[in-house]
Design a protein around this motif. Structure first.
Motif, PDB file in Angstrom:
ATOM      1  N   PHE A 167      10.335   1.624  -5.734  1.00  0.00           N
ATOM      2  CA  PHE A 167       9.103   1.646  -4.504  1.00  0.00           C
ATOM      3  C   PHE A 167       8.453   3.171  -6.143  1.00  0.00           C
ATOM      4  O   PHE A 167       6.795   2.882  -5.775  1.00  0.00           O
ATOM      5  N   PHE A 168       9.216   3.681  -6.239  1.00  0.00           N
ATOM      6  CA  PHE A 168       8.597   5.139  -7.170  1.00  0.00           C
ATOM      7  C   PHE A 168       8.178   4.912  -8.425  1.00  0.00           C
ATOM      8  O   PHE A 168       7.325   4.733  -8.834  1.00  0.00           O
ATOM      9  N   ILE A 189       1.037  -0.907   0.210  1.00  0.00           N
ATOM     10  CA  ILE A 189       0.307  -0.115   0.269  1.00  0.00           C
ATOM     11  C   ILE A 189       0.958   0.983  -0.009  1.00  0.00           C
ATOM     12  O   ILE A 189       0.487   2.448   0.659  1.00  0.00           O
ATOM     13  N   PHE A 190       1.808   1.023  -0.293  1.00  0.00           N
ATOM     14  CA  PHE A 190       3.383   2.480  -0.180  1.00  0.00           C
ATOM     15  C   PHE A 190       3.084   2.892   1.165  1.00  0.00           C
ATOM     16  O   PHE A 190       3.842   4.722   0.831  1.00  0.00           O
ATOM     17  N   GLN A 198       6.544   1.746  -8.814  1.00  0.00           N
ATOM     18  CA  GLN A 198       5.575   1.392  -8.825  1.00  0.00           C
ATOM     19  C   GLN A 198       4.215   1.610  -8.341  1.00  0.00           C
ATOM     20  O   GLN A 198       3.340   2.090  -9.208  1.00  0.00           O
ATOM     21  N   LEU A 199       4.697   2.969  -7.776  1.00  0.00           N
ATOM     22  CA  LEU A 199       3.916   4.058  -7.637  1.00  0.00           C
ATOM     23  C   LEU A 199       3.185   5.252  -8.427  1.00  0.00           C
ATOM     24  O   LEU A 199       2.429   4.729  -8.889  1.00  0.00           O
ATOM     25  N   VAL A 200       4.121   5.558  -9.401  1.00  0.00           N
ATOM     26  CA  VAL A 200       4.179   5.934 -11.052  1.00  0.00           C
ATOM     27  C   VAL A 200       3.673   5.192 -11.605  1.00  0.00           C
ATOM     28  O   VAL A 200       2.382   5.889 -11.749  1.00  0.00           O
ATOM     29  N   GLU A 201       3.015   3.739 -11.664  1.00  0.00           N
ATOM     30  CA  GLU A 201       2.440   3.010 -13.083  1.00  0.00           C
ATOM     31  C   GLU A 201       0.921   2.803 -12.260  1.00  0.00           C
ATOM     32  O   GLU A 201       0.211   2.703 -12.501  1.00  0.00           O
ATOM     33  N   GLN A 202       0.918   2.912 -10.897  1.00  0.00           N
ATOM     34  CA  GLN A 202      -0.612   2.541 -10.292  1.00  0.00           C
ATOM     35  C   GLN A 202      -1.500   3.687 -10.239  1.00  0.00           C
ATOM     36  O   GLN A 202      -2.876   4.447 -10.431  1.00  0.00           O
ATOM     37  N   ALA A 203      -0.307   5.305 -10.680  1.00  0.00           N
ATOM     38  CA  ALA A 203      -1.327   6.680 -10.818  1.00  0.00           C
ATOM     39  C   ALA A 203      -0.539   6.887 -12.700  1.00  0.00           C
ATOM     40  O   ALA A 203      -1.960   7.811 -12.648  1.00  0.00           O
ATOM     41  N   GLY A 204      -1.106   5.773 -13.494  1.00  0.00           N
ATOM     42  CA  GLY A 204      -1.287   5.536 -14.531  1.00  0.00           C
ATOM     43  C   GLY A 204       0.132   6.577 -15.576  1.00  0.00           C
ATOM     44  O   GLY A 204      -0.660   6.954 -16.739  1.00  0.00           O
TER      45      GLY A 204
END
Length: 227
Positions: A166-167, A67-68, A169-175
């Protein structure tokens, strides 16, 4: 003076990280006559880079579910460095004063570091993990988070590699998508990135970091709306 650790013991001080009598980090590449691991820093660096590259590729192909939050970042660090260091995935235990690198300061270890890290992940959650933002706003928010977590510098070694996993993966989930190839060691953008992060540490301003990230981030799908 702290007693010398033995293989498999808990890391409690800054000195515990080193092979006794050296400035080489204790590691898992042990063999007869080297119970604390590889003692040659060049060989250790080469082995570490080779094996962590494999682990990073695994993460890019199959990211760790999370969940980041801080636990998620620690899980990524553990995966990347599990073959190299006993303390993979653990918050650093030193130094007790501000840690410096090339004249730039990071948080001291201890409760202040833990609290600062938890606060930053909470901010990220409160911002819906940066979902639903237009590109410019997204990059600025990402730079703010990245800059703050970098100055906290949770791990003894491997912060940059862990942050990128980490980032990304975060960037991907934000589109969006970050082209990590552009940040390969020795590349011009990598040098700009390092300089920008130091600027962020020294000034608290993340605009230069945002400018660097903007050169490597693009949308892949319309950003999902916050739930």
């Amino acid at each position: 003076m702290a007693s010398k650790p033995t293989p498999g013991t808990t890391f409690r001080t800054w000195d515990d990280y080193y092979i006794p009598g050296t400035t080489v980090l204790r590691n898992k590449f042990t063999r007869p006559g080297q119970p604390f691991g590889e003692t040659d820093p060049g060989k250790l660096r080469a082995m570490e880079e080779a094996i962590t590259a494999i682990r990073l590729r695994e993460l890019y192909e199959k990211p760790i579910d999370g969940i980041f939050d801080y636990a998620h970042m620690k899980a990524i660090h553990h995966h990347v460095f599990q073959d190299v260091y006993e303390w993979a995935g653990e918050e650093r235990v030193g130094p007790a004063s501000f840690m410096t690198k090339d004249g730039h300061a990071y948080y001291p270890a201890g409760p202040a570091l833990t609290a600062a890290a938890e606060a930053e992940y909470m901010k990220l959650a409160d911002k819906s993990l940066l979902r639903g933002l237009e590109l410019e706003a997204f990059i600025q928010a990402l730079a703010e988070c990245w800059g703050e977590l970098n100055v906290i510098h949770s791990f003894r070694e491997g912060n940059t590699r862990t942050q990128f996993a980490f980032f990304s993966q975060l960037v991907e989930q934000a589109g969006y998508r970050i082209n990590t190839v552009q940040f390969a060691p020795g590349s011009a953008l990598r040098e700009e990135f390092v300089t920008a992060r130091f600027h962020s540490q020294d000034t608290g301003n993340n605009d230069r970091l945002a400018a660097v990230l903007a050169q490597a981030i693009n949308p892949v799908t319309p950003p999902p709306s916050p739930s």
